[in-house]
Design a protein around this motif. Structure first.
Motif, PDB file in Angstrom:
ATOM      1  N   ARG A   1     -45.350  99.988 -28.843  1.00  0.00           N
ATOM      2  CA  ARG A   1     -46.119  98.957 -29.549  1.00  0.00           C
ATOM      3  C   ARG A   1     -45.451  98.586 -30.854  1.00  0.00           C
ATOM      4  O   ARG A   1     -45.415  97.405 -31.237  1.00  0.00           O
ATOM      5  N   ALA A   2     -44.898  99.568 -31.541  1.00  0.00           N
ATOM      6  CA  ALA A   2     -44.223  99.295 -32.811  1.00  0.00           C
ATOM      7  C   ALA A   2     -42.986  98.431 -32.609  1.00  0.00           C
ATOM      8  O   ALA A   2     -42.694  97.538 -33.421  1.00  0.00           O
TER       9      ALA A   2
ATOM     10  N   TYR B   1     -47.602 104.119 -25.138  1.00  0.00           N
ATOM     11  CA  TYR B   1     -46.807 104.689 -26.219  1.00  0.00           C
ATOM     12  C   TYR B   1     -46.932 103.886 -27.516  1.00  0.00           C
ATOM     13  O   TYR B   1     -46.668 102.677 -27.547  1.00  0.00           O
ATOM     14  N   GLU B   2     -47.260 104.586 -28.579  1.00  0.00           N
ATOM     15  CA  GLU B   2     -47.332 103.961 -29.902  1.00  0.00           C
ATOM     16  C   GLU B   2     -45.979 103.386 -30.314  1.00  0.00           C
ATOM     17  O   GLU B   2     -45.902 102.308 -30.908  1.00  0.00           O
ATOM     18  N   ARG B   3     -44.911 104.094 -29.996  1.00  0.00           N
ATOM     19  CA  ARG B   3     -43.579 103.638 -30.415  1.00  0.00           C
ATOM     20  C   ARG B   3     -43.208 102.333 -29.718  1.00  0.00           C
ATOM     21  O   ARG B   3     -42.554 101.477 -30.312  1.00  0.00           O
TER      22      ARG B   3
ATOM     23  N   ASP C   1     -40.582 110.204 -28.101  1.00  0.00           N
ATOM     24  CA  ASP C   1     -41.512 111.027 -27.331  1.00  0.00           C
ATOM     25  C   ASP C   1     -40.840 112.109 -26.501  1.00  0.00           C
ATOM     26  O   ASP C   1     -41.503 113.067 -26.108  1.00  0.00           O
TER      27      ASP C   1
ATOM     28  N   ALA D   1     -46.624  99.619 -23.694  1.00  0.00           N
ATOM     29  CA  ALA D   1     -47.441  99.426 -24.888  1.00  0.00           C
ATOM     30  C   ALA D   1     -48.772 100.158 -24.788  1.00  0.00           C
ATOM     31  O   ALA D   1     -49.287 100.673 -25.785  1.00  0.00           O
ATOM     32  N   GLU D   2     -49.339 100.195 -23.598  1.00  0.00           N
ATOM     33  CA  GLU D   2     -50.620 100.878 -23.417  1.00  0.00           C
ATOM     34  C   GLU D   2     -50.482 102.393 -23.573  1.00  0.00           C
ATOM     35  O   GLU D   2     -51.403 103.066 -24.043  1.00  0.00           O
TER      36      GLU D   2
END
Length: 314
Positions: free
Chosen positions: A29-30, A25-27, A79, A22-23
């Motif tokens: 977190r999504a 990669y945005e994906r 990514d 999560a820290e």
């Protein structure tokens, strides 16, 4: 080089899992946010902060483990351009089968999360706490034949069956407490080490029939489509792509044996797999693969560094 993606089951959970993803990669977190929304629960906060005893509850551990696996797959695709279709097969250990089906496009992320929440609740409620038990038979003598003999001895005192055939030297039995206690003694007499497991319910045995009934109802209305990659199913140790067969096998899986050793043997043999990639929390399955198919490569992806190294190797 044929590749298989593997997805871990309960027991691989730990406070802090998924945080590094999560820290970075945005994906990721999504994915965690979508799972939270599907469950109307701040599951990621529980994964990040604990407490451990709450995360370990079956109804939380199951969707949480899936969420980490889903996040890794999402990061690989978004990514690094690595889709699940790069694999010849997918397989998951127990609840990991749902993660595998999500990765292969057979289930949506929200439906997978809700099904696993329901599965965890149903499995916990199926047998009163203290009435069931599980035990691991370990050591060089602990193969399937010995475990089945121990289970037969235990069944004189109640329900007792082989629940997980993980690998030679690691077979799990499950059933009523009195029966499992007797099976433990029988296994020791046959030369195996037998250790009672700290579990909340006797999974993968006939005592789970109420949970199987609950999942039959839940799965009946779930949208399941043919996976893009064949699933090597727990209860058959063979590939399946038909959506209705998958629906049926997911119900049978609740009370049925997890035939993991046979599944890996099939993939490494007829399936032609030379590289097994465990996707998600922990490294349990990679360890099992190394004992089942020592000539194959086995690795685990659960940190950004793992993912980067894997992507660079392709």
């Amino acid at each position: 080089m044929a590749l298989a993606f593997l997805f871990p089951g309960q027991g691989s959970q730990a406070v802090g899992m998924g945080v590094a993803l999560a820290e970075r990669y945005e994906r990721a977190r999504a994915v965690f946010a979508e799972v939270d929304d599907a469950l109307s629960q701040d599951l990621f906060a529980l994964m990040r902060d604990g407490p451990e005893e709450t995360l370990t509850l079956t109804e939380n551990a199951q969707p949480a483990l899936m969420a980490v696996s889903a996040a890794v797959m999402a990061v690989l695709a978004r990514d690094y351009g690595i889709e699940a279709g790069r694999a010849a097969w997918v397989a998951g250990h127990s609840l990991g089968e749902y993660s595998a089906l999500y990765a292969a496009g057979a289930l949506s992320l929200a439906d997978t999360a809700r099904l696993l929440k329901r599965r965890g609740q149903a499995m916990q409620k199926a047998v009163p706490v203290g009435h069931g038990a599980m035990a691991s038979l370990i050591g060089p003598k602990s193969d399937l034949d010995l475990a089945e003999a121990a289970a037969r001895a235990g069944s004189e005192a109640g329900v007792c069956v082989v629940a997980n055939d993980n690998n030679r030297g690691n077979v799990v039995i499950s059933g009523s407490k009195a029966a499992v206690d007797r099976a433990i003694e029988a296994a020791k007499e046959m030369g195996a080490r037998a250790i009672a497991l700290n579990v909340s319910a006797p999974f993968h045995c006939p005592l789970m029939q109420p949970a199987a009934d609950a999942m039959a109802e839940a799965l009946a209305s779930a949208s399941i489509v043919a996976p893009h990659v064949p699933l090597v199913a727990n209860v058959t140790a063979r590939p399946v792509t038909d959506a209705e067969t998958i629906r049926r096998l997911l119900v049978e899986q609740v009370t049925g044996r997890v035939r993991w050793r046979e599944s890996v043997e099939w993939m490494a043999g007829e399936g032609g797999v030379t590289r097994f990639v465990e996707v998600g929390a922990g490294k349990v399955l990679a360890g099992m693969v190394k004992r089942i198919a020592p000539d194959a490569e086995a690795l685990s992806l659960n940190t950004p560094e793992d993912i980067e190294a894997f992507a660079a190797s392709l």
